[in-house]
Scaffold this active site. Structure first.
Site, mmCIF file in Angstrom:
data_model
loop_
_atom_site.group_PDB
_atom_site.id
_atom_site.type_symbol
_atom_site.label_atom_id
_atom_site.label_comp_id
_atom_site.label_asym_id
_atom_site.label_seq_id
_atom_site.Cartn_x
_atom_site.Cartn_y
_atom_site.Cartn_z
ATOM 1 N N HIS A 146 -12.384 43.024 65.942
ATOM 2 C CA HIS A 146 -13.122 42.825 67.288
ATOM 3 C C HIS A 146 -13.681 43.979 67.662
ATOM 4 C CE1 HIS A 146 -12.968 40.570 71.345
ATOM 5 N NE2 HIS A 146 -13.789 41.525 71.630
ATOM 6 N N ASP A 173 -13.241 46.778 70.575
ATOM 7 C CA ASP A 173 -14.056 46.166 71.602
ATOM 8 C C ASP A 173 -15.414 46.565 71.928
ATOM 9 O OD1 ASP A 173 -14.505 43.986 72.954
ATOM 10 O OD2 ASP A 173 -13.531 44.623 74.937
ATOM 11 N N ASP A 174 -15.435 47.664 72.514
ATOM 12 C CA ASP A 174 -17.035 48.438 72.767
ATOM 13 C C ASP A 174 -16.478 50.011 73.186
ATOM 14 O OD1 ASP A 174 -18.649 45.846 73.441
ATOM 15 O OD2 ASP A 174 -16.901 45.492 74.954
ATOM 16 N N HIS A 220 -17.958 44.832 69.379
ATOM 17 C CA HIS A 220 -19.222 44.372 69.539
ATOM 18 C C HIS A 220 -20.374 45.582 68.700
ATOM 19 C CE1 HIS A 220 -18.003 40.964 72.214
ATOM 20 N NE2 HIS A 220 -17.020 41.850 72.241
ATOM 21 N N GLU A 233 -9.126 37.231 79.030
ATOM 22 C CA GLU A 233 -9.357 38.517 79.221
ATOM 23 C C GLU A 233 -9.338 38.962 80.762
ATOM 24 O OE1 GLU A 233 -13.210 39.971 78.267
ATOM 25 O OE2 GLU A 233 -12.631 42.125 78.402
HETATM 26 N N1 LIG Z 1 -14.967 42.733 76.708
HETATM 27 C C1 LIG Z 1 -16.104 42.003 76.566
HETATM 28 N N2 LIG Z 1 -15.802 40.623 77.211
HETATM 29 C C2 LIG Z 1 -16.709 39.687 77.227
HETATM 30 N N3 LIG Z 1 -18.034 39.838 76.434
HETATM 31 C C3 LIG Z 1 -17.986 41.323 75.917
HETATM 32 N N4 LIG Z 1 -19.050 41.494 75.465
HETATM 33 C C4 LIG Z 1 -18.975 42.770 74.958
HETATM 34 N N5 LIG Z 1 -17.765 43.317 75.590
HETATM 35 C C5 LIG Z 1 -17.142 42.052 76.022
HETATM 36 ZN ZN LIG Z 2 -15.156 41.842 73.030
#
Ligand SMILES: Nc1ncnc2[nH]cnc12
Ligand SMILES: [Zn+2]
EC number: 3.5.4.2
Length: 340
Positions: A11, A270-271, A13, A192
């Site tokens: 996971h 995640d990011d 992005h 989330e």
């Molecule tokens: N944590 C996240 N939740 C939902 N959409 C996303 N897009 C990028 N990061 C995200």
């Molecule tokens: Zn995500």
């Protein structure tokens, strides 16, 4: 010390993985002022809505096939340097269309980056196509149709990201039907920002094998039991949850309770630069702050590989590598073999 452990991530992005230094270089190249979203070498935003805006602003700095190849290779090289053997990256062909690059060129750049990283550092990678919920059901369905007809062997899964507070899961169920019929693995961001009912809807209407985040399932025992019963894997991203103030601190994060309840969980970033983390940092936090043992952490890596949207031959090879490395370190106390 988790540095020597083999790692896997399912996971992340791709635009959310852009290091600040790369975003600054791209901004200079395209003469874009990003001083409002980058301060003191960090991305700045204050809540989930602003985070999504900041994310889109950074994404807008990647405009060509070559930009996407560079971004992808840069991130995968960083992962491999932290002993990561498997990665799934979440990508949005709809974004490629929206910026005028086109979905095909967007994907071609990402695939070039994957191939280059594989050649250079040996990391195995697959692509999860995502639709973004806040752009509405039509765009998410179009993303699923794109993924279904792409005929790209690296695309093995379908996801829905974006603002979980927008619309109902039912509005998007058709997109997942299309992806399922095409043989893609299914995962969806749920539980989330929104509570356990969002996970319940996802389980009812999407029937995914994995849930992105899903941590707020802990608020409803019946939902937790369903996750256990169906062996649904939660792609947990603790650093993201803390940065977005879903939980006040790691002491309040439910990862330990979910695992104790028998839910299958794994660690993800995640990011990463948006949340001042990295996959390596997530592993280290799990050990040093959340108190997970090396065996428990290797177990989460195993879960990630078991849940990966990958062919069985590749899965077996990755599991054997993990087994060899973790078995060897348990027996001898030596560092596991490094990635070749
Ligand atoms: N944590 C996240 N939740 C939902 N959409 C996303 N897009 C990028 N990061 C995200
Ligand atoms: Zn995500």
């Amino acid at each position: 010390m988790t540095d020597p452990l083999l790692k896997a991530e399912i996971h992340c992005h791709i635009e959310g993985a852009a290091p600040v230094s790369l975003a600054l270089a791209q901004a200079e190249m395209y003469r874009v002022d990003i001083s409002k979203i980058v301060k003191d070498g960090r991305y700045v935003w204050s809540d989930f809505s602003e985070f999504l805006l900041c994310y889109d602003a950074v994404a807008s700095l990647f405009r060509t096939e070559a930009d996407y190849a560079l971004l992808t290779e840069t991130y995968l090289t960083e992962l491999a340097a932290a002993n990561t053997i498997y990665s799934e990256i979440i990508v949005s062909p709809d974004h490629g269309d929206r910026i005028g690059l086109g979905a095909d060129a967007y994907l071609a750049g990402i695939c070039d980056g994957i191939h280059a990283a594989r050649e250079k550092v040996g990391i195995e990678t697959r692509i999860i196509v995502t639709g973004e919920r806040h752009f509405g059901p039509e765009r998410v369905i179009a993303a699923a149709e794109y993924a279904a007809r792409a005929g790209n062997s690296l695309i093995t899964g379908f996801n829905m990201a974006g603002d979980e507070r927008m619309g109902k899961v039912a509005d998007y169920a058709r997109a997942f039907d299309i992806a399922r019929d095409a043989g893609l693995g299914l995962t969806i961001h749920a539980g989330e920002v929104c509570d356990a009912s969002s996970v319940q809807d996802a389980l009812d209407l999407v029937r995914p094998s994995r849930i992105g985040h899903g941590v707020r399932s802990i608020e409803n025992q019946a939902v937790v039991e369903r996750l256990v019963e169906h062996s649904t894997v939660l792609e947990v991203c603790p650093g993201s949850n803390i940065a977005l103030s879903i939980y006040a601190d790691f002491g309040h994060h439910p990862l330990r309770d979910l695992m104790a309840a028998g839910v299958r969980v794994c660690l993800n970033s995640d990011d990463p630069p948006f949340f001042r983390t990295s996959l390596a940092q997530e592993y280290e936090t799990a050990a040093a702050v959340m108190g997970f043992s090396e065996d428990e952490i290797n177990g989460m890596t195993r879960t990630a590989i078991e849940a990966a949207f990958v062919d069985e031959e590749t899965r077996s090879r990755l599991l054997a590598r993990l087994q060899e490395a973790s078995g060897a370190s348990a027996e001898t106390g030596d560092e596991p073999a490094k990635q070749v």
